[in-house]
Design a protein around this motif. Structure first.
Motif, mmCIF file in Angstrom:
data_model
loop_
_atom_site.group_PDB
_atom_site.id
_atom_site.type_symbol
_atom_site.label_atom_id
_atom_site.label_comp_id
_atom_site.label_asym_id
_atom_site.label_seq_id
_atom_site.Cartn_x
_atom_site.Cartn_y
_atom_site.Cartn_z
ATOM 1 N N ILE A 117 0.837 -1.205 0.000
ATOM 2 C CA ILE A 117 0.000 0.000 0.000
ATOM 3 C C ILE A 117 0.873 1.257 0.000
ATOM 4 O O ILE A 117 0.619 2.207 -0.761
ATOM 5 C CB ILE A 117 -0.944 -0.012 1.216
ATOM 6 C CG1 ILE A 117 -1.947 -1.163 1.084
ATOM 7 C CG2 ILE A 117 -1.677 1.323 1.346
ATOM 8 C CD1 ILE A 117 -2.812 -1.354 2.316
ATOM 9 N N LEU A 118 1.911 1.259 0.824
ATOM 10 C CA LEU A 118 2.815 2.408 0.848
ATOM 11 C C LEU A 118 3.517 2.585 -0.500
ATOM 12 O O LEU A 118 3.709 3.713 -0.974
ATOM 13 C CB LEU A 118 3.843 2.235 1.966
ATOM 14 C CG LEU A 118 3.322 2.355 3.395
ATOM 15 C CD1 LEU A 118 4.434 2.055 4.394
ATOM 16 C CD2 LEU A 118 2.744 3.747 3.652
ATOM 17 N N GLY A 119 3.903 1.463 -1.125
ATOM 18 C CA GLY A 119 4.524 1.552 -2.447
ATOM 19 C C GLY A 119 3.598 2.157 -3.486
ATOM 20 O O GLY A 119 4.023 2.948 -4.335
ATOM 21 N N PHE A 120 2.296 1.805 -3.400
ATOM 22 C CA PHE A 120 1.333 2.395 -4.338
ATOM 23 C C PHE A 120 1.253 3.904 -4.163
ATOM 24 O O PHE A 120 1.255 4.659 -5.154
ATOM 25 C CB PHE A 120 -0.045 1.773 -4.126
ATOM 26 C CG PHE A 120 -1.142 2.474 -4.870
ATOM 27 C CD1 PHE A 120 -1.333 2.241 -6.220
ATOM 28 C CD2 PHE A 120 -1.978 3.391 -4.231
ATOM 29 C CE1 PHE A 120 -2.341 2.897 -6.915
ATOM 30 C CE2 PHE A 120 -2.978 4.046 -4.913
ATOM 31 C CZ PHE A 120 -3.164 3.797 -6.261
ATOM 32 N N PHE A 121 1.196 4.371 -2.911
ATOM 33 C CA PHE A 121 1.093 5.809 -2.685
ATOM 34 C C PHE A 121 2.377 6.540 -3.075
ATOM 35 O O PHE A 121 2.334 7.686 -3.525
ATOM 36 C CB PHE A 121 0.741 6.088 -1.226
ATOM 37 C CG PHE A 121 -0.709 5.857 -0.902
ATOM 38 C CD1 PHE A 121 -1.694 6.674 -1.442
ATOM 39 C CD2 PHE A 121 -1.105 4.813 -0.086
ATOM 40 C CE1 PHE A 121 -3.035 6.465 -1.165
ATOM 41 C CE2 PHE A 121 -2.446 4.595 0.200
ATOM 42 C CZ PHE A 121 -3.409 5.421 -0.343
ATOM 43 N N ILE A 122 3.524 5.867 -2.918
ATOM 44 C CA ILE A 122 4.776 6.473 -3.370
ATOM 45 C C ILE A 122 4.758 6.647 -4.887
ATOM 46 O O ILE A 122 5.144 7.700 -5.417
ATOM 47 C CB ILE A 122 5.973 5.612 -2.923
ATOM 48 C CG1 ILE A 122 6.173 5.733 -1.411
ATOM 49 C CG2 ILE A 122 7.250 6.032 -3.652
ATOM 50 C CD1 ILE A 122 7.221 4.806 -0.863
ATOM 51 N N ASN A 123 4.313 5.619 -5.608
ATOM 52 C CA ASN A 123 4.214 5.723 -7.072
ATOM 53 C C ASN A 123 3.193 6.787 -7.478
ATOM 54 O O ASN A 123 3.405 7.534 -8.443
ATOM 55 C CB ASN A 123 3.826 4.370 -7.666
ATOM 56 C CG ASN A 123 4.966 3.369 -7.609
ATOM 57 O OD1 ASN A 123 6.115 3.726 -7.799
ATOM 58 N ND2 ASN A 123 4.646 2.120 -7.343
ATOM 59 N N PHE A 124 2.093 6.855 -6.737
ATOM 60 C CA PHE A 124 1.071 7.866 -7.027
ATOM 61 C C PHE A 124 1.657 9.268 -6.849
ATOM 62 O O PHE A 124 1.444 10.155 -7.688
ATOM 63 C CB PHE A 124 -0.123 7.666 -6.093
ATOM 64 C CG PHE A 124 -1.335 8.471 -6.457
ATOM 65 C CD1 PHE A 124 -2.276 7.970 -7.343
ATOM 66 C CD2 PHE A 124 -1.535 9.732 -5.920
ATOM 67 C CE1 PHE A 124 -3.393 8.711 -7.689
ATOM 68 C CE2 PHE A 124 -2.650 10.480 -6.256
ATOM 69 C CZ PHE A 124 -3.586 9.976 -7.147
ATOM 70 N N ALA A 125 2.412 9.465 -5.749
ATOM 71 C CA ALA A 125 3.037 10.771 -5.518
ATOM 72 C C ALA A 125 4.063 11.088 -6.600
ATOM 73 O O ALA A 125 4.185 12.237 -7.048
ATOM 74 C CB ALA A 125 3.699 10.795 -4.140
#
Length: 221
Positions: A114-122
């Motif tokens: 989940i954190l990786g997804f938000f990092i990619n989103f950012a």
């Protein structure tokens, strides 16, 4: 010929050179030099630069949304990462009991995903509204700031050479922000000047010709 938006300016080139110089000074002598490792690192950087530029082209030139970009890009990225994993790391993963570790810690791995997804989103947000170069500059400045803060707040051992190198990196980051802000102000000033010039043009035209020259009026005709 590249579009004007993709041509680098001198101040941006200088700021990136400062960041590169600082990172090089901080890391010089830390590890034994390996030609193979150096070539692999350069190939990795080349592939990453190509990926970021293609993402920027999709998000800006082709007007992709953030979610739309993730939807089209990351299934393909996952496909190729899986085959690289299967060919290079699968045997070690099995021998070291990787599957058992996954089963024993599902919450930790789900949280990391989940954190990786938000990092990619950012990262997509930065590329879309700033640039791919800004994303890389932020990444280098973040690494330098983490090292310096850890040295001051946590008493982590840092050499004088590393302090000098990371300080140069942060100076380059500050100068990069200054250059981007100056370019943005210049663009805003040019747009305001063009609007004012159009207003003067409409003001000197006769009333009937001026009304016919308005964009809405011309479109209606």
């Amino acid at each position: 010929m590249l579009p004007a938006a993709y041509l680098p300016r001198r101040d941006l080139i200088l700021s990136v050179c400062l960041i590169t110089l600082g990172t090089g000074i901080a890391s010089f002598g830390a590890l034994d030099f390996s030609l193979f490792g150096f070539l692999v690192m350069m190939a990795s950087n080349l592939c990453e630069c190509t990926r970021l530029l293609m993402q920027q082209r999709l998000l800006t030139d082709f007007k992709f949304g953030i979610v739309e970009g993730i939807y089209y890009i990351y299934p393909s990225a996952s496909f190729w990462l899986f085959w690289m994993f299967a060919g290079v790391e699968m045997r070690r993963f099995v021998d070291d009991g990787g599957a058992a570790i996954l089963r024993a810690n599902p919450g930790a791995f789900v949280g990391c995903s989940i954190l990786g997804f938000f990092i990619n989103f950012a990262g997509f947000l930065v590329i879309k509204y700033c640039s791919a170069l800004t994303l890389k500059v932020l990444s280098n400045a973040r690494n330098a700031a983490i090292v310096l803060i850890a040295a001051v707040a946590l008493a982590e051992p840092v050499t004088r050479q590393q302090v000098i190198g990371y300080s140069i990196t942060l100076v380059g980051f500050i100068y990069y922000n200054h250059a981007k802000a100056k370019a943005g102000a210049r663009a805003d000033g040019g747009g305001a000047q063009e609007t004012a010039q159009q207003g003067k043009t409409y003001a000197v035209l006769p009333a009937s010709e001026s009304s016919d020259s308005l964009p809405g009026k011309a479109g209606a005709q």
